[in-house]
Write a protein that holds these residues in place. Structure first.
Motif, mmCIF file in Angstrom:
data_model
loop_
_atom_site.group_PDB
_atom_site.id
_atom_site.type_symbol
_atom_site.label_atom_id
_atom_site.label_comp_id
_atom_site.label_asym_id
_atom_site.label_seq_id
_atom_site.Cartn_x
_atom_site.Cartn_y
_atom_site.Cartn_z
ATOM 1 N N TRP A 1 8.382 1.087 -7.655
ATOM 2 C CA TRP A 1 7.315 0.136 -7.952
ATOM 3 C C TRP A 1 5.925 0.733 -7.821
ATOM 4 O O TRP A 1 4.934 0.027 -8.032
ATOM 5 C CB TRP A 1 7.449 -1.075 -7.008
ATOM 6 C CG TRP A 1 8.743 -1.770 -7.180
ATOM 7 C CD1 TRP A 1 9.890 -1.591 -6.452
ATOM 8 C CD2 TRP A 1 9.055 -2.769 -8.172
ATOM 9 N NE1 TRP A 1 10.896 -2.410 -6.932
ATOM 10 C CE2 TRP A 1 10.396 -3.141 -7.978
ATOM 11 C CE3 TRP A 1 8.320 -3.377 -9.185
ATOM 12 C CZ2 TRP A 1 11.041 -4.096 -8.756
ATOM 13 C CZ3 TRP A 1 8.942 -4.323 -9.974
ATOM 14 C CH2 TRP A 1 10.287 -4.682 -9.757
ATOM 15 N N SER A 2 5.814 2.001 -7.479
ATOM 16 C CA SER A 2 4.490 2.607 -7.340
ATOM 17 C C SER A 2 3.825 2.715 -8.704
ATOM 18 O O SER A 2 4.456 3.069 -9.700
ATOM 19 C CB SER A 2 4.603 3.984 -6.691
ATOM 20 O OG SER A 2 5.117 3.880 -5.383
ATOM 21 N N HIS A 3 2.521 2.428 -8.737
ATOM 22 C CA HIS A 3 1.745 2.585 -9.971
ATOM 23 C C HIS A 3 0.320 2.946 -9.624
ATOM 24 O O HIS A 3 -0.272 2.346 -8.718
ATOM 25 C CB HIS A 3 1.754 1.286 -10.790
ATOM 26 C CG HIS A 3 0.831 1.328 -11.964
ATOM 27 N ND1 HIS A 3 1.160 2.004 -13.128
ATOM 28 C CD2 HIS A 3 -0.421 0.829 -12.155
ATOM 29 C CE1 HIS A 3 0.149 1.905 -13.985
ATOM 30 N NE2 HIS A 3 -0.808 1.196 -13.412
ATOM 31 N N TYR A 4 -0.220 3.939 -10.338
ATOM 32 C CA TYR A 4 -1.598 4.366 -10.084
ATOM 33 C C TYR A 4 -2.367 4.347 -11.393
ATOM 34 O O TYR A 4 -1.936 4.933 -12.375
ATOM 35 C CB TYR A 4 -1.624 5.778 -9.491
ATOM 36 C CG TYR A 4 -0.754 5.919 -8.260
ATOM 37 C CD1 TYR A 4 -1.197 5.466 -7.022
ATOM 38 C CD2 TYR A 4 0.518 6.489 -8.343
ATOM 39 C CE1 TYR A 4 -0.401 5.558 -5.900
ATOM 40 C CE2 TYR A 4 1.316 6.586 -7.212
ATOM 41 C CZ TYR A 4 0.851 6.125 -6.001
ATOM 42 O OH TYR A 4 1.652 6.221 -4.889
ATOM 43 N N ASP A 5 -3.494 3.664 -11.404
ATOM 44 C CA ASP A 5 -4.376 3.694 -12.572
ATOM 45 C C ASP A 5 -5.204 4.966 -12.538
ATOM 46 O O ASP A 5 -5.730 5.328 -11.497
ATOM 47 C CB ASP A 5 -5.309 2.463 -12.576
ATOM 48 C CG ASP A 5 -4.557 1.193 -12.911
ATOM 49 O OD1 ASP A 5 -3.663 1.247 -13.757
ATOM 50 O OD2 ASP A 5 -4.855 0.154 -12.295
ATOM 51 N N HIS B 1 0.859 -1.182 0.000
ATOM 52 C CA HIS B 1 0.000 0.000 0.000
ATOM 53 C C HIS B 1 0.897 1.235 0.000
ATOM 54 O O HIS B 1 1.942 1.264 0.650
ATOM 55 C CB HIS B 1 -0.906 0.023 1.236
ATOM 56 C CG HIS B 1 -1.736 -1.217 1.380
ATOM 57 N ND1 HIS B 1 -2.875 -1.418 0.650
ATOM 58 C CD2 HIS B 1 -1.574 -2.316 2.150
ATOM 59 C CE1 HIS B 1 -3.394 -2.595 0.966
ATOM 60 N NE2 HIS B 1 -2.621 -3.158 1.873
ATOM 61 N N THR B 2 0.474 2.255 -0.712
ATOM 62 C CA THR B 2 1.297 3.455 -0.796
ATOM 63 C C THR B 2 0.402 4.674 -0.963
ATOM 64 O O THR B 2 -0.801 4.548 -1.203
ATOM 65 C CB THR B 2 2.293 3.348 -1.977
ATOM 66 O OG1 THR B 2 3.159 4.479 -1.969
ATOM 67 C CG2 THR B 2 1.560 3.293 -3.319
ATOM 68 N N ARG B 3 0.979 5.865 -0.833
ATOM 69 C CA ARG B 3 0.215 7.110 -0.926
ATOM 70 C C ARG B 3 0.468 7.766 -2.280
ATOM 71 O O ARG B 3 1.606 7.867 -2.727
ATOM 72 C CB ARG B 3 0.619 8.067 0.183
ATOM 73 C CG ARG B 3 0.307 7.556 1.574
ATOM 74 C CD ARG B 3 0.757 8.545 2.624
ATOM 75 N NE ARG B 3 0.134 9.850 2.432
ATOM 76 C CZ ARG B 3 -0.155 10.669 3.452
ATOM 77 N NH1 ARG B 3 0.135 10.315 4.682
ATOM 78 N NH2 ARG B 3 -0.703 11.839 3.220
ATOM 79 N N LYS C 1 5.966 -2.013 -18.855
ATOM 80 C CA LYS C 1 6.559 -0.729 -18.468
ATOM 81 C C LYS C 1 6.853 -0.709 -16.974
ATOM 82 O O LYS C 1 7.889 -0.199 -16.538
ATOM 83 C CB LYS C 1 5.604 0.404 -18.840
ATOM 84 C CG LYS C 1 5.473 0.646 -20.342
ATOM 85 C CD LYS C 1 4.491 1.766 -20.645
ATOM 86 C CE LYS C 1 4.985 3.095 -20.132
ATOM 87 N NZ LYS C 1 4.058 4.202 -20.496
ATOM 88 N N HIS C 2 5.940 -1.281 -16.198
ATOM 89 C CA HIS C 2 6.099 -1.342 -14.743
ATOM 90 C C HIS C 2 7.320 -2.183 -14.368
ATOM 91 O O HIS C 2 8.111 -1.812 -13.491
ATOM 92 C CB HIS C 2 4.829 -1.943 -14.136
ATOM 93 C CG HIS C 2 4.833 -2.015 -12.643
ATOM 94 N ND1 HIS C 2 4.804 -0.889 -11.836
ATOM 95 C CD2 HIS C 2 4.851 -3.075 -11.795
ATOM 96 C CE1 HIS C 2 4.804 -1.258 -10.569
ATOM 97 N NE2 HIS C 2 4.836 -2.577 -10.514
#
Length: 231
Positions: free
Chosen positions: A227-231, A129-131, A216-217
Motif C-alpha cells: 500500500w505504499s505510495h509516494y508522489d 506513515h512509512t519510510r 493503480k494503487h
C-alpha cells in the motif's frame, strides 16, 4: 468511549507533556448488524457527538477510526456510516483501515471464517506513515477481501469512498464546499462526494489524473503487492 470526565484531565496532562496528539474515539462500524456479527458495541451516536463536543471545548483534538471489510457490512451501510460520521461537526479527523485477521482473534477461527464466508490475502502491512527508503523489515498481515455481505468489487468501491472523504473532507480541501451544498441545496455529503467520484472517473481533468493513480494503487494493494505510495 464513555467517561470524558476521567479522560479529559488525563489527556490534558499527556498533551502538556508532549505525549499526545489527539484522543481516539473508535467506532469500527456504524451498522448495527455488522457490530452484532463482530461482537462489538458502540455508544449511541448522539452520545458520541456529545463526547467530541466535550473534547473540543477542552481544546483536545479527536479522531475516529473505521474498518473496511467487516463481515455484515455492505457498500450501502458503509456509505451510510460515512454520512453519519461526517455529520459530527466537532470530530477532528477520520482514519479508515482494512480489516485484518489477527492470530488467535475470534474472527480468525476457522468456524467463524467459514460461517461468514471470509476470504483474505497476505498483504504488506498498511501503515499511516512509512519510510521512502524502505530500509525497515517488511511486516505482513492478512486482510479481508470478501465476506458473505460484499465482494472484492464492492470493497474497492468502499475504498474509493474512504479515500474521497479522507482526502477531500478530513483534510479540509472540499469540506466547506460540500457543507455549502448540504446547507443551501440539502445535498447529502456522500452524494456530493459520489458526484465528484463519478466526475473523476468520466471526465478528463485534474481529478481524473488523481483517480488514475488511485485505481493503480487499489489494484496493487488488493493483489497483495502493498500500500505504499509516494508522489
Amino acid at each position: 468511549k464513555i467517561s470524558s470526565e476521567k479522560i479529559i484531565p488525563l489527556a490534558k496532562e499527556m498533551m502538556n507533556a508532549g505525549l499526545l496528539k489527539a484522543v481516539t474515539l473508535s467506532l469500527q462500524s456504524l451498522d448495527k448488524n455488522t457490530l452484532d456479527i463482530v461482537k462489538r458495541a458502540n455508544l449511541k451516536f448522539s452520545s458520541f457527538s456529545n463526547l467530541t463536543t466535550s473534547f473540543r471545548d477542552a481544546n483536545i483534538p479527536t479522531y475516529t477510526e473505521l474498518i473496511m471489510g467487516l463481515p455484515g457490512e455492505t457498500l450501502v451501510s458503509f456509505k451510510k456510516g460515512l454520512e453519519t460520521i461526517l455529520s459530527d461537526k466537532d470530530l477532528g479527523g477520520l482514519q479508515i483501515y482494512n480489516c485484518g485477521l489477527l492470530p488467535n482473534a475470534p474472527m480468525n477461527y476457522p468456524e467463524y471464517r467459514e460461517k461468514n464466508k471470509i476470504k483474505s490475502i497476505r498483504s504488506p502491512i498498511y501503515l499511516q506513515h512509512t519510510r521512502k527508503d524502505e530500509i525497515s523489515i517488511q511486516e505482513y498481515e492478512r486482510i479481508v477481501i470478501e465476506t458473505f455481505s460484499f465482494n472484492l468489487k464492492e470493497l474497492k468501491e468502499m475504498w474509493r469512498y474512504s479515500w474521497m472523504v479522507q482526502t477531500f473532507h478530513t483534510f479540509g480541501i472540499l469540506e466547506l464546499v460540500a457543507k455549502f451544498y448540504q446547507n443551501e441545496y440539502k445535498l447529502p455529503l456522500m452524494e456530493f462526494y459520489e458526484t465528484l467520484l463519478q466526475y473523476g472517473k468520466n471526465e478528463k481533468s485534474f481529478f481524473s489524473k488523481e483517480f488514475y493513480h488511485l485505481e493503480k494503487h487499489l489494484d496493487k494493494g488488493y493483489s497483495g503487492k502493498g500500500w505504499s505510495h509516494y508522489d
